[in-house]
Design an enzyme around this catalytic site. Sequence first.
Site, PDB file in Angstrom:
ATOM      1  CB  CYS A  20      -0.955   0.003   1.182  1.00  0.00           C
ATOM      2  SG  CYS A  20      -2.052  -1.420   1.177  1.00  0.00           S
ATOM      3  CG  ASN A  46      -6.733  -0.698   1.446  1.00  0.00           C
ATOM      4  OD1 ASN A  46      -6.042  -0.318   0.501  1.00  0.00           O
ATOM      5  ND2 ASN A  46      -6.216  -1.157   2.568  1.00  0.00           N
ATOM      6  CG  HIS A 100      -3.120   3.460   2.079  1.00  0.00           C
ATOM      7  ND1 HIS A 100      -3.644   3.096   0.857  1.00  0.00           N
ATOM      8  CD2 HIS A 100      -3.235   2.364   2.880  1.00  0.00           C
ATOM      9  CE1 HIS A 100      -4.033   1.833   0.913  1.00  0.00           C
ATOM     10  NE2 HIS A 100      -3.802   1.376   2.121  1.00  0.00           N
TER      11      HIS A 100
END
EC number: 2.3.1.180
Length: 325
Positions: free
Chosen positions: A119, A282, A252
């Site tokens: 990520c 996500n 993020h």
Amino acid sequence: MTCYSRITGTGSYLPPNRLTNAQLATQLAARGVETSDEWIVARTGIEARHFAAPDVTSSDLGVEAARRAIEAAGLQAADIDLIIVATSTPDMVFPSVACILQHKLGIAGCPAFDLQAVCSGFVYALTVADAMIKSGAATRALVVGSEVFSRILDFSDRTTCVLFGDGAGAVVLEASQEPGILASDLHADGRHVGILCVPGHVSGGQVVGSPLLTMDGQAVFKLAVGVLENAARATLAKASLTEADIDWLIPHQANLRIMRSTAKKLKLPLEKLIVTVDQHGNTSAASIPLALDEAVRSGKVKKGDIVMLEGVGGGFTWGAVLLRY
Ligand code: UT7
């Protein structure tokens, strides 16, 4: 004269199949997995995510985002002289998504490679592209984050399968006399490999170990809230700026609670926080460029604004990039 790198175009792409929490909960209930819209919204802020069709790959999503970023920069694909794709869900073991994407763009010759930092992949990739431009190795880089996390989700594990989605985002980063990327700060701590991983690997013609994502959510949560504040402060210090100079925070997009906590620690009003996790879930390495592109196209992020990008995820990896848009 000093050479900087500057984002001159952004683009993103989401696969058309959008699933709300309620729709996902119904599908999971059919498999005996219990969850609810209320739980997902309260714990994560996620309301919906997009899932790619089974035959759609990271390079398919990434090339759409890349075309939009190249168009926004006023360039042709042939102008690109470096391609970096941040992904943890590549089309195949090798070659890289970047090489496949290069071919789909109809160009050849420029260096193209994938970068694996889960990520945090996009802030890592942006930092590498910035360094290559400053060194003279490239002048017009395409930096892409693209993921099909739906492929690696365990739909019998409600603690992870409700969290992730598929998508891609891209930027064109060009050599420029004006900044640009002001500073970046990257870190990794391999002691935490096990808290977020897909442990399987290919050996002897078979997948050995689980090919599905596993996460200790609370451990990731605790680490994330600490490191994001530190990375932001380190980046500001390198650029001789303060929190008050930040116009937009684009962290993020994993969990709204982590994002709000970071904004609070940096004393930023929530209006300065760009949020797309509610609609995308996500999307790992794609989440930051997706959010950046939405913020640019909606007119929030304007030329000259100071933007803080922050990534955190498996590895454990984390980092920040501070830029003047
Ligand atoms: O992309 C890389 C970065 N990743 C992240 O930043 C993720 C970080 N972690 C998180 O976002 C959060 O830890 C989660 C969203 C994963 C979990 O939230 P939490 O507040 O830490 O929940 P929890 O794990 O403490 O679980 C609380 C309860 C448990 O039940 P009991 O033991 O209290 O009875 C879980 O079994 O919620 C239950 N639960 C669920 N219930 C309904 C867990 N998942 C679900 C679910 N639906 N999907």
